[in-house]
Motif scaffolding. Structure first.
Motif, PDB file in Angstrom:
ATOM      1  N   TRP A  19       0.852  -1.206   0.000  1.00 22.95           N
ATOM      2  CA  TRP A  19       0.000   0.000   0.000  1.00 22.95           C
ATOM      3  C   TRP A  19       0.881   1.246   0.000  1.00 22.95           C
ATOM      4  O   TRP A  19       0.634   2.194  -0.739  1.00 22.95           O
ATOM      5  CB  TRP A  19      -0.926  -0.021   1.225  1.00 22.95           C
ATOM      6  N   ARG A  22       2.396   2.124  -3.310  1.00 26.73           N
ATOM      7  CA  ARG A  22       1.456   2.694  -4.269  1.00 26.73           C
ATOM      8  C   ARG A  22       0.982   4.101  -3.850  1.00 26.73           C
ATOM      9  O   ARG A  22       0.930   5.018  -4.652  1.00 26.73           O
ATOM     10  CB  ARG A  22       0.271   1.723  -4.454  1.00 26.73           C
ATOM     11  N   TYR A  23       0.582   4.241  -2.569  1.00 24.87           N
ATOM     12  CA  TYR A  23      -0.078   5.494  -2.146  1.00 24.87           C
ATOM     13  C   TYR A  23       0.767   6.330  -1.183  1.00 24.87           C
ATOM     14  O   TYR A  23       0.378   7.457  -0.860  1.00 24.87           O
ATOM     15  CB  TYR A  23      -1.414   5.184  -1.455  1.00 24.87           C
ATOM     16  N   GLU A  26       1.746  10.252  -1.954  1.00 25.32           N
ATOM     17  CA  GLU A  26       0.611  11.178  -2.036  1.00 25.32           C
ATOM     18  C   GLU A  26      -0.136  11.249  -0.711  1.00 25.32           C
ATOM     19  O   GLU A  26      -0.646  12.304  -0.323  1.00 25.32           O
ATOM     20  CB  GLU A  26      -0.334  10.786  -3.182  1.00 25.32           C
ATOM     21  N   PHE A  27      -0.174  10.109   0.015  1.00 24.11           N
ATOM     22  CA  PHE A  27      -0.860  10.081   1.314  1.00 24.11           C
ATOM     23  C   PHE A  27      -0.071  10.916   2.331  1.00 24.11           C
ATOM     24  O   PHE A  27      -0.668  11.659   3.122  1.00 24.11           O
ATOM     25  CB  PHE A  27      -1.008   8.628   1.788  1.00 24.11           C
ATOM     26  N   ALA A  29       1.705  13.487   1.606  1.00 24.88           N
ATOM     27  CA  ALA A  29       1.438  14.888   1.247  1.00 24.88           C
ATOM     28  C   ALA A  29       0.116  15.341   1.862  1.00 24.88           C
ATOM     29  O   ALA A  29       0.018  16.448   2.406  1.00 24.88           O
ATOM     30  CB  ALA A  29       1.403  15.039  -0.277  1.00 24.88           C
ATOM     31  N   LEU A  30      -0.904  14.467   1.805  1.00 27.40           N
ATOM     32  CA  LEU A  30      -2.219  14.809   2.369  1.00 27.40           C
ATOM     33  C   LEU A  30      -2.138  14.949   3.891  1.00 27.40           C
ATOM     34  O   LEU A  30      -2.690  15.895   4.460  1.00 27.40           O
ATOM     35  CB  LEU A  30      -3.248  13.737   1.987  1.00 27.40           C
ATOM     36  N   GLU A  33      -0.528  18.265   4.743  1.00 22.35           N
ATOM     37  CA  GLU A  33      -1.441  19.407   4.567  1.00 22.35           C
ATOM     38  C   GLU A  33      -2.524  19.428   5.651  1.00 22.35           C
ATOM     39  O   GLU A  33      -2.934  20.495   6.098  1.00 22.35           O
ATOM     40  CB  GLU A  33      -2.076  19.345   3.168  1.00 22.35           C
ATOM     41  N   LEU A 141       1.668   4.219 -12.379  1.00 23.75           N
ATOM     42  CA  LEU A 141       1.702   5.535 -11.718  1.00 23.75           C
ATOM     43  C   LEU A 141       2.325   5.433 -10.334  1.00 23.75           C
ATOM     44  O   LEU A 141       2.216   6.327  -9.525  1.00 23.75           O
ATOM     45  CB  LEU A 141       0.279   6.086 -11.602  1.00 23.75           C
ATOM     46  N   PRO A 147       5.110   7.077 -15.821  1.00 27.59           N
ATOM     47  CA  PRO A 147       4.415   6.445 -16.926  1.00 27.59           C
ATOM     48  C   PRO A 147       5.148   6.675 -18.256  1.00 27.59           C
ATOM     49  O   PRO A 147       5.895   7.611 -18.368  1.00 27.59           O
ATOM     50  CB  PRO A 147       3.054   7.108 -16.938  1.00 27.59           C
TER      51      PRO A 147
ATOM     52  N   HIS B  23      -6.696  16.560  -6.163  1.00 25.09           N
ATOM     53  CA  HIS B  23      -5.867  15.714  -5.292  1.00 25.09           C
ATOM     54  C   HIS B  23      -6.520  15.650  -3.916  1.00 25.09           C
ATOM     55  O   HIS B  23      -7.511  16.359  -3.646  1.00 25.09           O
ATOM     56  CB  HIS B  23      -4.440  16.234  -5.227  1.00 25.09           C
ATOM     57  N   GLY B  24      -5.973  14.809  -3.043  1.00 26.67           N
ATOM     58  CA  GLY B  24      -6.595  14.517  -1.756  1.00 26.67           C
ATOM     59  C   GLY B  24      -7.025  15.728  -0.941  1.00 26.67           C
ATOM     60  O   GLY B  24      -8.164  15.802  -0.481  1.00 26.67           O
ATOM     61  N   TYR B  25      -6.110  16.688  -0.784  1.00 26.43           N
ATOM     62  CA  TYR B  25      -6.419  17.831   0.081  1.00 26.43           C
ATOM     63  C   TYR B  25      -7.523  18.703  -0.524  1.00 26.43           C
ATOM     64  O   TYR B  25      -8.448  19.121   0.180  1.00 26.43           O
ATOM     65  CB  TYR B  25      -5.146  18.649   0.317  1.00 26.43           C
ATOM     66  N   TYR B  45      -8.587   7.908   1.728  1.00 25.69           N
ATOM     67  CA  TYR B  45      -7.769   7.056   0.866  1.00 25.69           C
ATOM     68  C   TYR B  45      -8.272   5.620   0.802  1.00 25.69           C
ATOM     69  O   TYR B  45      -8.078   4.943  -0.208  1.00 25.69           O
ATOM     70  CB  TYR B  45      -6.284   7.140   1.249  1.00 25.69           C
ATOM     71  N   GLY B  49      -9.083   4.268  -2.820  1.00 19.87           N
ATOM     72  CA  GLY B  49      -8.453   3.036  -3.292  1.00 19.87           C
ATOM     73  C   GLY B  49      -9.487   2.057  -3.846  1.00 19.87           C
ATOM     74  O   GLY B  49      -9.276   1.444  -4.894  1.00 19.87           O
ATOM     75  N   GLU B  52     -10.800   3.274  -7.115  1.00 21.67           N
ATOM     76  CA  GLU B  52      -9.811   3.051  -8.174  1.00 21.67           C
ATOM     77  C   GLU B  52      -9.835   1.591  -8.624  1.00 21.67           C
ATOM     78  O   GLU B  52      -9.834   1.306  -9.825  1.00 21.67           O
ATOM     79  CB  GLU B  52      -8.418   3.435  -7.669  1.00 21.67           C
ATOM     80  N   PRO B  59      -6.199   7.672 -11.361  1.00 16.70           N
ATOM     81  CA  PRO B  59      -5.148   8.596 -10.947  1.00 16.70           C
ATOM     82  C   PRO B  59      -4.528   9.296 -12.155  1.00 16.70           C
ATOM     83  O   PRO B  59      -4.405   8.687 -13.225  1.00 16.70           O
ATOM     84  CB  PRO B  59      -4.125   7.693 -10.264  1.00 16.70           C
ATOM     85  N   LEU B  60      -4.157  10.544 -11.986  1.00 17.28           N
ATOM     86  CA  LEU B  60      -3.489  11.283 -13.056  1.00 17.28           C
ATOM     87  C   LEU B  60      -2.011  11.423 -12.700  1.00 17.28           C
ATOM     88  O   LEU B  60      -1.583  11.016 -11.624  1.00 17.28           O
ATOM     89  CB  LEU B  60      -4.133  12.661 -13.218  1.00 17.28           C
ATOM     90  N   GLU B  61      -1.256  12.012 -13.597  1.00 18.03           N
ATOM     91  CA  GLU B  61       0.165  12.279 -13.347  1.00 18.03           C
ATOM     92  C   GLU B  61       0.300  13.128 -12.075  1.00 18.03           C
ATOM     93  O   GLU B  61      -0.475  14.065 -11.874  1.00 18.03           O
ATOM     94  CB  GLU B  61       0.701  13.056 -14.550  1.00 18.03           C
ATOM     95  N   ARG B  66       1.731  15.409  -4.588  1.00 21.54           N
ATOM     96  CA  ARG B  66       0.281  15.186  -4.672  1.00 21.54           C
ATOM     97  C   ARG B  66      -0.084  14.463  -5.961  1.00 21.54           C
ATOM     98  O   ARG B  66       0.605  14.621  -6.958  1.00 21.54           O
ATOM     99  CB  ARG B  66      -0.438  16.531  -4.699  1.00 21.54           C
ATOM    100  N   ARG B  67      -1.175  13.670  -5.876  1.00 17.41           N
ATOM    101  CA  ARG B  67      -1.655  13.029  -7.102  1.00 17.41           C
ATOM    102  C   ARG B  67      -3.143  13.304  -7.282  1.00 17.41           C
ATOM    103  O   ARG B  67      -3.953  12.922  -6.447  1.00 17.41           O
ATOM    104  CB  ARG B  67      -1.425  11.524  -7.072  1.00 17.41           C
ATOM    105  N   TYR B  69      -6.924  12.906  -8.905  1.00 17.10           N
ATOM    106  CA  TYR B  69      -7.757  11.803  -9.413  1.00 17.10           C
ATOM    107  C   TYR B  69      -8.894  12.389 -10.226  1.00 17.10           C
ATOM    108  O   TYR B  69      -9.359  13.493  -9.939  1.00 17.10           O
ATOM    109  CB  TYR B  69      -8.332  10.990  -8.250  1.00 17.10           C
TER     110      TYR B  69
END
Lengths: 147, 104
Positions: A19, A22-23, A26-27, A29-30, A33, A141, A147, B23-25, B45, B49, B52, B59-61, B66-67, B69
């Motif tokens: 997990w 994969r995440y 980004e997790f 980062a969240l 914030e 990703l 990618p 993104h998430g935030y 998340y 998940g 997804e 998900p995008l680049e 941050r990613r 969606y």
């Protein structure tokens, strides 16, 4: 490493490695914030811990399934399946290990064939689970793999 | 939306992404504004998940760490069907409540 980064690292450890691969980024980062926003209290930590444990359980289920299939498939496939079939062809005398050889003619063949199919089915399931786990880990990703 | 206990967060996430990729935030902030619900990162998340996995979001680049969606066509369809169902239930409930008020 700042105190906040250490805390985020600790929170991420609730999740299984697959997990996090994969995440994780980004997790993190969240979480960063959310803490910045003044909402990173005990409630957030408990929520992260709970979902991390759920993710671990999900990951473990798949690994346990693969291990069980991989360990068990050989028993029906070889001793009770293929070897029993060979012994039936050879008209060998019943042997303690080979259950099918204790049965009368049509049933013995059926049981040996069913055991072979069961073994092959378990082996396929193990391979499929492994392939799925690898595909998830190599998500296009994913983390540093662009990618 | 067959998402068990994540159905609530999933509806909020899909409704937010219907307005554009986030993104998430940004998603958390948007949900707070339009629904008054604060989604915790773990819950967000976990639901994201599952969405997804079901092919309802994509998900995008990444933008730095941050990613974002975005909603997939299947996600739009699932959200539309789910919201129509909710609207039907809401209108029946409201109609019965007003009938009850009218009869005292």
């Amino acid at each position: 490493m700042t105190r906040r980064e250490r805390r985020i690292g600790r929170l991420l450890r609730w999740y299984p490695r697959s997990w996090r691969e994969r995440y994780g980024e980004e997790f993190a980062a969240l979480l960063d914030e959310t803490i910045e926003d003044g909402r990173g209290g005990l409630g957030m930590s408990l929520d992260v811990a709970r979902e991390g444990v759920v993710a671990r359980r999900d990951a473990l289920d798949r690994r346990a399934l693969m291990l069980a299939c991989w360990t068990l498939c050989w028993i029906p496939l070889f001793p009770q399946g293929i070897v029993a079939l060979i012994l039936l062809v050879e008209r060998a005398k019943p042997h303690s290990w080979f259950v099918a050889l204790y049965l009368p003619a049509p049933l013995s063949w059926l049981l040996a064939a069913a055991m072979t199919s069961l073994g092959l089915g378990l082996l396929t399931a193990a391979a499929h689970t492994l392939r799925q786990a690898r595909a998830d880990a190599q998500h296009p990703l994913n983390g540093h793999v662009g990618p | 939306l067959d998402l068990g206990r994540y159905a609530g967060p999933a509806t909020l996430i899909l409704s937010s992404l219907a307005g554009g990729a986030k993104h998430g935030y940004a998603l958390t902030k948007d949900v707070e504004v339009f629904a008054g619900v604060s989604l915790s990162p773990g819950t967000l998340y976990a639901a994201l998940g599952r969405l997804e996995q079901q092919g309802l979001v994509e998900p995008l680049e990444g933008e730095g760490r941050r990613r974002p969606y975005k909603l997939t066509p299947a996600g739009s369809e699932a959200l539309r069907a789910h919201l129509y169902d909710q609207r039907r239930v809401a209108s029946v409930g409201l109609r019965r409540l007003s009938a009850r008020t009218a009869t005292g």
